[in-house]
Design a protein around this motif. Structure first.
Motif, PDB file in Angstrom:
ATOM      1  N   LEU A 166     -23.813  22.210  21.705  1.00  0.00           N
ATOM      2  CA  LEU A 166     -24.112  20.899  22.621  1.00  0.00           C
ATOM      3  C   LEU A 166     -23.273  20.932  23.550  1.00  0.00           C
ATOM      4  O   LEU A 166     -22.969  19.574  24.107  1.00  0.00           O
ATOM      5  CB  LEU A 166     -23.000  20.532  21.243  1.00  0.00           C
ATOM      6  N   VAL A 167     -23.077  21.871  23.770  1.00  0.00           N
ATOM      7  CA  VAL A 167     -21.925  21.664  25.110  1.00  0.00           C
ATOM      8  C   VAL A 167     -23.023  21.076  26.700  1.00  0.00           C
ATOM      9  O   VAL A 167     -24.523  21.331  26.640  1.00  0.00           O
ATOM     10  CB  VAL A 167     -21.930  23.299  25.921  1.00  0.00           C
ATOM     11  N   ARG A 168     -22.975  20.555  27.425  1.00  0.00           N
ATOM     12  CA  ARG A 168     -23.304  19.791  28.794  1.00  0.00           C
ATOM     13  C   ARG A 168     -23.397  20.781  29.318  1.00  0.00           C
ATOM     14  O   ARG A 168     -23.669  21.593  29.478  1.00  0.00           O
ATOM     15  CB  ARG A 168     -22.324  19.134  29.224  1.00  0.00           C
ATOM     16  N   GLY A 169     -25.459  20.794  29.721  1.00  0.00           N
ATOM     17  CA  GLY A 169     -26.183  21.892  30.422  1.00  0.00           C
ATOM     18  C   GLY A 169     -26.698  22.323  29.961  1.00  0.00           C
ATOM     19  O   GLY A 169     -27.947  23.103  30.138  1.00  0.00           O
ATOM     20  N   VAL A 170     -26.764  22.634  28.445  1.00  0.00           N
ATOM     21  CA  VAL A 170     -27.893  23.325  27.667  1.00  0.00           C
ATOM     22  C   VAL A 170     -29.231  22.878  27.818  1.00  0.00           C
ATOM     23  O   VAL A 170     -30.213  23.591  27.279  1.00  0.00           O
ATOM     24  CB  VAL A 170     -26.603  23.694  25.718  1.00  0.00           C
ATOM     25  N   GLN A 171     -28.790  21.700  26.977  1.00  0.00           N
ATOM     26  CA  GLN A 171     -30.399  21.087  26.756  1.00  0.00           C
ATOM     27  C   GLN A 171     -31.328  20.962  28.145  1.00  0.00           C
ATOM     28  O   GLN A 171     -31.893  21.216  27.703  1.00  0.00           O
ATOM     29  CB  GLN A 171     -30.535  19.528  26.323  1.00  0.00           C
ATOM     30  N   GLU A 172     -30.513  20.471  29.111  1.00  0.00           N
ATOM     31  CA  GLU A 172     -31.042  20.535  30.493  1.00  0.00           C
ATOM     32  C   GLU A 172     -31.650  21.565  31.609  1.00  0.00           C
ATOM     33  O   GLU A 172     -33.387  22.022  31.814  1.00  0.00           O
ATOM     34  CB  GLU A 172     -30.123  20.042  31.696  1.00  0.00           C
ATOM     35  N   GLU A 221      -8.957  20.157  32.201  1.00  0.00           N
ATOM     36  CA  GLU A 221      -9.585  20.596  33.589  1.00  0.00           C
ATOM     37  C   GLU A 221     -11.014  20.645  33.876  1.00  0.00           C
ATOM     38  O   GLU A 221     -11.085  22.480  33.416  1.00  0.00           O
ATOM     39  CB  GLU A 221      -8.192  20.903  34.566  1.00  0.00           C
ATOM     40  N   ALA A 222     -11.545  20.041  34.233  1.00  0.00           N
ATOM     41  CA  ALA A 222     -12.739  20.517  34.436  1.00  0.00           C
ATOM     42  C   ALA A 222     -13.339  21.689  35.066  1.00  0.00           C
ATOM     43  O   ALA A 222     -12.410  21.680  36.302  1.00  0.00           O
ATOM     44  CB  ALA A 222     -13.944  19.656  34.297  1.00  0.00           C
ATOM     45  N   ARG A 223     -14.389  22.789  34.981  1.00  0.00           N
ATOM     46  CA  ARG A 223     -14.298  23.894  36.514  1.00  0.00           C
ATOM     47  C   ARG A 223     -15.240  23.738  36.729  1.00  0.00           C
ATOM     48  O   ARG A 223     -15.591  22.668  37.101  1.00  0.00           O
ATOM     49  CB  ARG A 223     -14.917  25.298  35.457  1.00  0.00           C
ATOM     50  N   ALA A 224     -15.407  24.756  38.165  1.00  0.00           N
ATOM     51  CA  ALA A 224     -15.762  24.155  39.127  1.00  0.00           C
ATOM     52  C   ALA A 224     -17.703  23.988  38.557  1.00  0.00           C
ATOM     53  O   ALA A 224     -17.744  22.564  39.624  1.00  0.00           O
ATOM     54  CB  ALA A 224     -16.812  25.266  39.990  1.00  0.00           C
ATOM     55  N   TYR A 225     -18.206  24.345  37.768  1.00  0.00           N
ATOM     56  CA  TYR A 225     -19.563  23.605  37.179  1.00  0.00           C
ATOM     57  C   TYR A 225     -19.428  23.863  35.862  1.00  0.00           C
ATOM     58  O   TYR A 225     -20.433  23.132  34.873  1.00  0.00           O
ATOM     59  CB  TYR A 225     -20.385  24.909  37.112  1.00  0.00           C
ATOM     60  N   GLY A 226     -17.838  22.982  35.202  1.00  0.00           N
ATOM     61  CA  GLY A 226     -18.231  22.339  33.693  1.00  0.00           C
ATOM     62  C   GLY A 226     -17.852  20.993  33.162  1.00  0.00           C
ATOM     63  O   GLY A 226     -17.859  20.550  34.742  1.00  0.00           O
ATOM     64  N   ALA A 227     -17.983  20.503  31.953  1.00  0.00           N
ATOM     65  CA  ALA A 227     -17.152  19.923  31.872  1.00  0.00           C
ATOM     66  C   ALA A 227     -16.395  19.469  30.857  1.00  0.00           C
ATOM     67  O   ALA A 227     -15.870  20.443  30.711  1.00  0.00           O
ATOM     68  CB  ALA A 227     -18.920  19.002  31.385  1.00  0.00           C
ATOM     69  N   GLU A 228     -15.583  18.403  30.920  1.00  0.00           N
ATOM     70  CA  GLU A 228     -14.364  17.951  29.886  1.00  0.00           C
ATOM     71  C   GLU A 228     -15.471  16.796  29.353  1.00  0.00           C
ATOM     72  O   GLU A 228     -16.058  16.149  29.237  1.00  0.00           O
ATOM     73  CB  GLU A 228     -13.974  18.192  30.808  1.00  0.00           C
TER      74      GLU A 228
END
Length: 493
Positions: A202-208, A173-180
Motif C-alpha cells: 500500500l506504500v505510495r510509489g509501489v504501484q507506480e 516527517e517525510a524523508r527525501a523521497y518518502g511520503a507521510e
C-alpha cells in the motif's frame, strides 16, 4: 383381412411396456452415473482432506524440532528416516521409506539461499533477513543505512525505499523521497511495524514503480497483473522480515547465565556448574571490584578466597570486557592484580570464547529479536549491519566457505574474533547485531494423500522462542508438482 381388436391392444401394450422399461433403464443408468460421480467426489474430498492434514502434521513436526535445543535439531531430522527426500516423510513410521502408498509430507524452504550443503527437509531461518523494526533502529546508529539496505533489494527504487521507511517509522516527517499522511488519499502510514509484509504494497510509489517496470500484458482495463505484486512481495520477503528472533539460550537449550544479577551467591553457583572454576571466580571478582589497570603481571583468581557476602559493585557491559582484563583487589594491606583467564591468545580463543559466550549473557531478556545470522545471511543482508563493509563481508563469506563440518566452533558469532577476522573493537561494535542462528523459521508445507495426486500446500512461520512453538503467519498456496530429491536443502541446523 382385419386383425382382431384384442390382438391390436396386445401389440400396443407391448410397445408401452418397452418404453417404460427403456425409461426405467435410463433413470437407473443416470442414478448409477450420479452415484459414481458422488463416490469420486467423496473420495477426492477425502483425499484432499488427508493431504491437508498431512501438511498440518508437517507444521507440527517442524514445531517439535524447533522446540528442541539447537544442537539436537539436525539429529532429529535425520531420525525421521528420510531415505529419499524427494519422496517426503511418511505419516506412518511403520512403513518403509521407499513405499509410495501412504500419506506423506514435505517441508521445503520458500527460497533457496545457495548456502545449504546437505539434502533433507528444510526451512528458512528468518534471522537470515533484516528485521524491519531493527532497520529503523540501525538507521539511528548509521543514518542513511536503512535506505541503502532497501535499495539492495531487486526492483527497489528510492521512492519506494523511503516510502516504506516513512510507513513504519514513528515520526510524521517525510524523508527525501518518502511520503507521510498528507501524501495519501485513502491509506494512512501505520507509523509502526505493519501487521504483515503484504501491507507494504500500500506504500505510495509501489504501484507506480510496478507500472513502469511491468511487461505489457494487453489487459483492456489497464490494471496491474496480480503476479507483479506477488513477485514484488516475494522479493521483499527474501530480504526482509517482521519475525526474526531467538531464545537467549545456550546451544544445548539451557537459559544463558545473566552475569549482572544482584545475587552473587546464586551467580557463582550457576557459573561453577557450567564453567571452569577460574572462570566463575574471576567473573564474581569482576562484579565486586570492577576492571583495574591493564597489566600482564598478577595472580590467578584461584589464589583468591571469594567473599560472597560482599555485594556486587559493578556491571559487566559486554562479555568482551572480561578479555585480557585485570582486577585490583586489596589483600593484606596491599593491592593485588588478578588476571583474567580469558586471553586474546589465538591458540585459546577458538575454543574458549565460543564456550563462554554460549553460556553467559549480559542481556536479561529471554527473547532477543532482530539479530542477523552470521552463518547463513546473504552478503546483501550482512551489509545492512552497522559497522559492516564490503571488505569484511568478503572475509566472512570466504571463512564460511571453508568451514569443515563443525570442527570450527561457530555456534556463536564471537567466532569472527576467535578466528581473527575482526579485532576486539570491531567485534564489540558488531556483537549486538549478530547471532549464529535464530528460532523463527518460514517454510512451505505440502501434503499428499495415499497413492493419489491430491496435494495441499501452505506457508507458515513457526516462532519457537517461547515455551512452545506458535504459528505467527499462515496462508494457503496453490499446490505444485511434488519436488524431486535434488530440490531439497537442509537449513534448520
Amino acid at each position: 383381412m382385419n386383425l382382431p381388436v384384442n390382438r391390436q391392444r396386445r401389440g400396443t401394450i407391448l410397445i408401452v411396456v418397452l418404453v417404460v422399461l427403456l425409461l426405467i433403464s435410463v433413470v437407473a443408468y443416470d442414478y448409477m452415473l450420479s452415484m459414481q460421480t458422488e463416490n469420486l467426489a467423496a473420495r477426492s474430498s477425502g483425499d484432499q482432506m488427508v493431504a491437508r492434514q498431512a501438511a498440518w502434521s508437517a507444521m507440527d513436526w517442524l514445531s517439535a524440532i524447533l522446540e528442541a535445543p539447537r544442537q539436537q535439531r539436525q539429529s532429529l531430522i535425520e531420525r525421521s528416516n528420510v531415505t529419499d527426500p524427494g519422496a517426503g516423510i511418511l505419516l506412518d513410521p511403520q512403513q518403509p521409506g521407499d513405499q509410495v502408498d501412504g500419506p506423506r509430507f514435505l517441508v521445503t524452504s520458500p527460497v533457496r539461499t545457495g548456502t545449504e550443503d546437505s539434502q533433507g527437509p528444510s526451512a528458512r531461518d528468518e534471522s537470515t533477513k533484516v528485521h524491519l523494526g531493527m532497520l529503523i533502529e540501525w538507521d539511528k546508529v548509521a543514518p542513511g543505512s536503512a535506505h541503502e539496505t532497501l535499495l539492495r533489494i531487486p526492483g527497489m527504487t528510492p521512492e519506494v525505499a523511503d516510502g516504506i521507511l516513512d510507513w513504519i517509522d514513528s515520526d510524521s516527517e517525510a524523508r527525501a523521497y518518502g511520503a507521510e499522511a498528507a501524501d495519501y488519499e485513502r491509506w494512512q502510514p501505520r507509523n509502526r511495524l505493519p501487521a504483515n509484509m503484504a501491507e507494504l504494497l500500500l506504500v505510495r510509489g509501489v504501484q507506480e514503480s510496478l507500472e513502469n517496470d511491468r511487461v505489457q500484458d494487453n489487459r483492456p482495463d489497464g490494471k496491474k497483473s496480480p503476479t507483479d505484486l506477488n513477485a514484488t512481495l516475494a522479493a521483499w520477503q527474501e530480504h526482509l522480515t517482521l519475525y526474526s528472533a531467538e531464545r537467549n539460550h545456550s546451544r544445548n537449550g539451557v537459559p544463558r547465565i545473566f552475569l549482572n544479577g544482584s545475587d552473587l551467591g546464586l551467580l557463582y553457583q550457576q557459573l561453577v556448574q557450567r564453567m571452569p572454576l577460574p572462570w566463575a571466580q574471576f567473573i564474581v571478582l569482576y562484579r565486586q571490584y570492577g576492571k583495574g589497570e591493564a597489566t600482564t603481571a598478577g595472580i590467578s583468581s584461584q589464589q583468591i578466597t571469594l567473599d560472597l557476602t560482599q555485594p556486587a559493585g559493578f556491571q559487566i557491559k559486554s562479555i568482551l570486557d572480561l578479555i585480557d582484563a585485570s582486577i585490583e583487589i586489596p589483600q593484606e594491606g596491599k593491592t593485588v592484580n588478578v588476571l583474567s583467564p580469558f586471553r586474546s591468545d589465538p591458540a585459546l580463543m577458538p575454543t574458549q570464547l565460543p564456550a563462554l559466550f554460549d553460556q553467559a549473557t549480559v542481556q536479561e531478556a529471554k527473547r532477543v529479536a532482530g539479530r542477523i545470522n552470521i552463518n547463513a545471511a546473504s552478503p546483501g543482508v550482512l551489509l545492512a549491519i552497522p559497522g559492516m563493509d564490503q571488505s569484511l563481508v568478503e572475509k566472512i563469506m570466504a571463512a564460511r566457505s571453508i568451514a569443515d563440518g563443525g570442527a570450527l566452533l561457530r555456534y556463536h558469532p564471537i567466532w569472527l574474533m576467535a578466528e581473527g577476522i575482526v579485532n576486539q573493537q570491531e567485534m564489540r561494535q558488531l556483537l549486538p547485531y549478530l547471532n549464529a542462528g535464530g528460532d523463527v523459521f518460514r517454510a512451505d508445507f505440502q501434503g499428499q494423500s495415499t497413492g493419489t495426486d491430491s496435494l495441499y500446500r501452505c506457508e507458515a512461520i513457526i516462532d519457537a522462542t517461547g515455551p512452545s512453538a506458535n504459528r505467527v503467519h499462515f496462508r494457503e498456496l496453490s499446490p505444485i508438482k511434488w519436488p524431486r530429491s535434488n530440490d531439497f536443502r537442509a537449513t534448520t541446523n
